[in-house]
Design an enzyme around this catalytic site. Structure first.
Site, PDB file in Angstrom:
ATOM      1  N   GLY A 182       0.818  -1.213   0.000  1.00  0.00           N
ATOM      2  CA  GLY A 182       0.000   0.000   0.000  1.00  0.00           C
ATOM      3  C   GLY A 182       0.850   1.262   0.000  1.00  0.00           C
ATOM      4  O   GLY A 182       0.511   2.250  -0.654  1.00  0.00           O
ATOM      5  N   GLN A 197      -7.504  -0.169   3.948  1.00  0.00           N
ATOM      6  CA  GLN A 197      -8.195  -0.742   5.118  1.00  0.00           C
ATOM      7  C   GLN A 197      -9.612  -1.211   4.798  1.00  0.00           C
ATOM      8  O   GLN A 197     -10.235  -1.920   5.581  1.00  0.00           O
ATOM      9  CB  GLN A 197      -8.262   0.280   6.263  1.00  0.00           C
ATOM     10  CG  GLN A 197      -6.934   0.540   6.942  1.00  0.00           C
ATOM     11  CD  GLN A 197      -6.413  -0.652   7.751  1.00  0.00           C
ATOM     12  OE1 GLN A 197      -7.129  -1.614   8.042  1.00  0.00           O
ATOM     13  NE2 GLN A 197      -5.147  -0.597   8.119  1.00  0.00           N
ATOM     14  N   ASN A 255      -7.430   3.857   9.165  1.00  0.00           N
ATOM     15  CA  ASN A 255      -6.786   2.725   9.828  1.00  0.00           C
ATOM     16  C   ASN A 255      -6.899   2.774  11.342  1.00  0.00           C
ATOM     17  O   ASN A 255      -6.913   1.750  12.003  1.00  0.00           O
ATOM     18  CB  ASN A 255      -5.307   2.641   9.411  1.00  0.00           C
ATOM     19  CG  ASN A 255      -4.615   3.984   9.408  1.00  0.00           C
ATOM     20  OD1 ASN A 255      -5.041   4.914   8.748  1.00  0.00           O
ATOM     21  ND2 ASN A 255      -3.551   4.085  10.170  1.00  0.00           N
ATOM     22  N   THR A 287      11.917  -6.995 -11.282  1.00  0.00           N
ATOM     23  CA  THR A 287      11.326  -8.323 -11.470  1.00  0.00           C
ATOM     24  C   THR A 287      10.187  -8.499 -10.475  1.00  0.00           C
ATOM     25  O   THR A 287      10.334  -8.204  -9.283  1.00  0.00           O
ATOM     26  CB  THR A 287      12.394  -9.414 -11.256  1.00  0.00           C
ATOM     27  OG1 THR A 287      13.431  -9.181 -12.202  1.00  0.00           O
ATOM     28  CG2 THR A 287      11.825 -10.807 -11.442  1.00  0.00           C
ATOM     29  N   ALA A 336      -2.175  -6.364   0.146  1.00  0.00           N
ATOM     30  CA  ALA A 336      -2.651  -7.746   0.339  1.00  0.00           C
ATOM     31  C   ALA A 336      -2.790  -8.146   1.806  1.00  0.00           C
ATOM     32  O   ALA A 336      -3.713  -8.872   2.173  1.00  0.00           O
ATOM     33  CB  ALA A 336      -1.689  -8.710  -0.367  1.00  0.00           C
ATOM     34  N   HIS A 337      -1.853  -7.655   2.638  1.00  0.00           N
ATOM     35  CA  HIS A 337      -1.813  -8.236   3.996  1.00  0.00           C
ATOM     36  C   HIS A 337      -2.932  -7.763   4.916  1.00  0.00           C
ATOM     37  O   HIS A 337      -3.057  -8.225   6.047  1.00  0.00           O
ATOM     38  CB  HIS A 337      -0.431  -8.027   4.636  1.00  0.00           C
ATOM     39  CG  HIS A 337      -0.117  -6.623   5.066  1.00  0.00           C
ATOM     40  ND1 HIS A 337      -0.107  -6.263   6.387  1.00  0.00           N
ATOM     41  CD2 HIS A 337       0.221  -5.513   4.382  1.00  0.00           C
ATOM     42  CE1 HIS A 337       0.246  -4.989   6.488  1.00  0.00           C
ATOM     43  NE2 HIS A 337       0.445  -4.507   5.273  1.00  0.00           N
ATOM     44  N   CYS A 378       5.186   4.658  17.405  1.00  0.00           N
ATOM     45  CA  CYS A 378       6.477   4.711  18.071  1.00  0.00           C
ATOM     46  C   CYS A 378       7.560   4.703  16.998  1.00  0.00           C
ATOM     47  O   CYS A 378       7.669   3.758  16.235  1.00  0.00           O
ATOM     48  CB  CYS A 378       6.620   3.500  18.978  1.00  0.00           C
ATOM     49  SG  CYS A 378       8.017   3.637  20.069  1.00  0.00           S
TER      50      CYS A 378
HETATM   51  N1  PLP Z   1      -2.849   2.950   3.857  1.00  0.00           N
HETATM   52  C1  PLP Z   1      -3.490   2.611   4.978  1.00  0.00           C
HETATM   53  C2  PLP Z   1      -4.813   3.234   5.279  1.00  0.00           C
HETATM   54  C3  PLP Z   1      -2.931   1.684   5.848  1.00  0.00           C
HETATM   55  O1  PLP Z   1      -3.571   1.362   6.969  1.00  0.00           O
HETATM   56  C4  PLP Z   1      -1.668   1.115   5.530  1.00  0.00           C
HETATM   57  C5  PLP Z   1      -1.028   0.157   6.451  1.00  0.00           C
HETATM   58  O2  PLP Z   1      -1.239   0.167   7.629  1.00  0.00           O
HETATM   59  C6  PLP Z   1      -1.050   1.505   4.342  1.00  0.00           C
HETATM   60  C7  PLP Z   1      -1.672   2.414   3.522  1.00  0.00           C
HETATM   61  C8  PLP Z   1       0.286   0.932   3.937  1.00  0.00           C
HETATM   62  O3  PLP Z   1       0.182  -0.361   3.441  1.00  0.00           O
HETATM   63  P1  PLP Z   1       1.433  -1.347   3.450  1.00  0.00           P
HETATM   64  O4  PLP Z   1       1.582  -1.866   4.846  1.00  0.00           O
HETATM   65  O5  PLP Z   1       1.064  -2.427   2.481  1.00  0.00           O
HETATM   66  O6  PLP Z   1       2.612  -0.570   2.977  1.00  0.00           O
END
Ligand code: PLP
Length: 376
Positions: free
Chosen positions: A71, A171, A143, A229, A192-193, A316
């Protein structure tokens, strides 16, 4: 290690079995997807399938999915990939948006953290009068609080003023329906995570006619839009998670029932608790609880010792605890006293019971100490 009760899905969700299987299978593919031989074509096929799956998930076109390292990279590409634009973004965005363009102009939010559409229109009008090209970037769901932004309304407004739009939907995916066409945005970030895929992979989806300057240059991968890649194992896992996203979204109502019970039982036990964004439309899996007088970090540590994983509302970094900019912008009285509890499809009622029990005990102990101190 003792199994923890995991209530930190907004930080990262456990990987689903289908994604894990896809990752493991892709790890055995030797070829480079850019190679023309059979092994290369095998790797290419994995990417093509995943691209289709991610496009289907977003109701879009596979040609317009750019795979990234997550992200953060998708947001950086969106915010820096358009030439000569003034960026308008809210003050409650994720750091990967805020830091990507420190020169952005900030759209104010109300006490629930929802962007002020009238202020956005004023800003768009001012840009139009100054002859500036504009990109409006806004998150779909926050988030920290889960608060949902009126993205489609803001995007419609932006269109009226000829501005391009980007939505950080990281999110929201897997927690509410996300369709690029309905949101009316030109670009949308995926990670993805957060919805059962592996960490370190994501995508930026772009609408037709969106020309981007690559931020990572190298070979001609991703149609010259992102060099390097491809991470085929990660991409395979992202595709598998995307295929399951409707199954995941179908659990959203059940999750909300659990989250609502958690909040009402916490409030019944500790009426001094404030829930950030409570009066706005929110994701049903997220609860941002502020316990006046007790730092979020202290709460997180106490809960961790008791076997419950949550986050604090503060970040933190470099050994210093930074208070949440999101809660500060919302005008929350004690942003340092916030914790974030975030649930997922695997969360059980027993885990919610345990959270309530352990948190209430922690709060009562703190209360007793306070009374003893005041009496002394
Ligand atoms: N955008 C939002 C709203 C998020 O909560 C996060 C991750 O916490 C990200 C972007 C960043 O994503 P990534 O952990 O895949 O870099």
């Amino acid at each position: 290690m003792k199994k923890q009760v995991y209530l930190d899905y907004n930080a990262s969700a456990p990987m689903i079995a289908a994604a894990r299987d896809a990752v493991v299978a892709a790890l055995d593919v030797a070829g480079n997807p850019s190679s023309v031989h059979g092994a290369g074509r095998e790797a290419r096929k994995i990417i093509d399938h995943a691209r289709r799956d991610v496009a289907d998930m977003l109701g879009g076109d596979a040609e317009r999915i750019i795979f990234t390292s997550g992200g953060t990279e998708a947001n950086n590409l969106a915010l820096n990939g358009l030439d000569d634009v003034v960026v308008l973004t809210s003050s409650v965005e994720h750091p990967s948006v805020i830091e990507a363009r420190q020169d952005a102009r900030r759209i104010p939010v109300d006490g629930n953290g929802v962007i002020d559409l009238a202020a956005l229109e004023d800003m768009l009008r001012a840009c139009q009068e100054a002859g500036e090209k504009v990109l409006v970037s806004m998150m779909l769901a926050n988030n920290e609080t889960g608060v949902i932004q009126p993205v489609a309304k803001a995007a419609l407004l932006a269109r009226e003023y000829g501005a391009k739009t980007h939505c950080d939907a990281v999110q929201a995916i897997g927690r509410m329906p996300v369709d690029m066409g309905q949101l009316l945005v030109d670009m949308l970030s995926v990670s993805a995570h957060k919805f059962g895929g592996p960490k370190g992979v994501g995508a930026l989806a772009i609408a037709p006619g969106t020309m981007l300057v690559p931020q990572i240059r190298g070979g001609g991968q991703e149609k010259y839009r992102r060099g390097g890649t491809e991470n085929i194992a990660g991409i395979a896992g992202l595709g598998a998670a995307a295929r399951q996203v409707n199954v995941r979204c179908a659990t959203a109502d059940d999750i909300k029932v659990k989250r609502d019970r958690l909040e009402s039982e916490i409030l019944a036990h500790a009426p001094e608790v404030v829930i950030a964004g409570q009066n706005a439309e929110r994701l049903g899996n997220t609860s941002c609880l502020i316990l006046p007088g007790m730092p979020g970090e202290t709460q997180v540590m106490a809960m961790d010792l008791a076997g419950v994983a949550i986050s604090s509302g503060s970040a933190c970094s470099s050994g210093k605890v930074r208070e949440s900019h999101v809660l500060k912008e919302m005008g929350v009285a004690e942003p340092g006293a916030a914790i974030r509890v975030s649930l997922g499809p695997e969360t059980t009622n027993e885990e919610i019971d345990l959270f309530i029990r352990v948190w209430s005990r922690m709060r009562d102990n703190a209360e007793r100490k306070k009374l003893a101190r005041n009496a002394a």
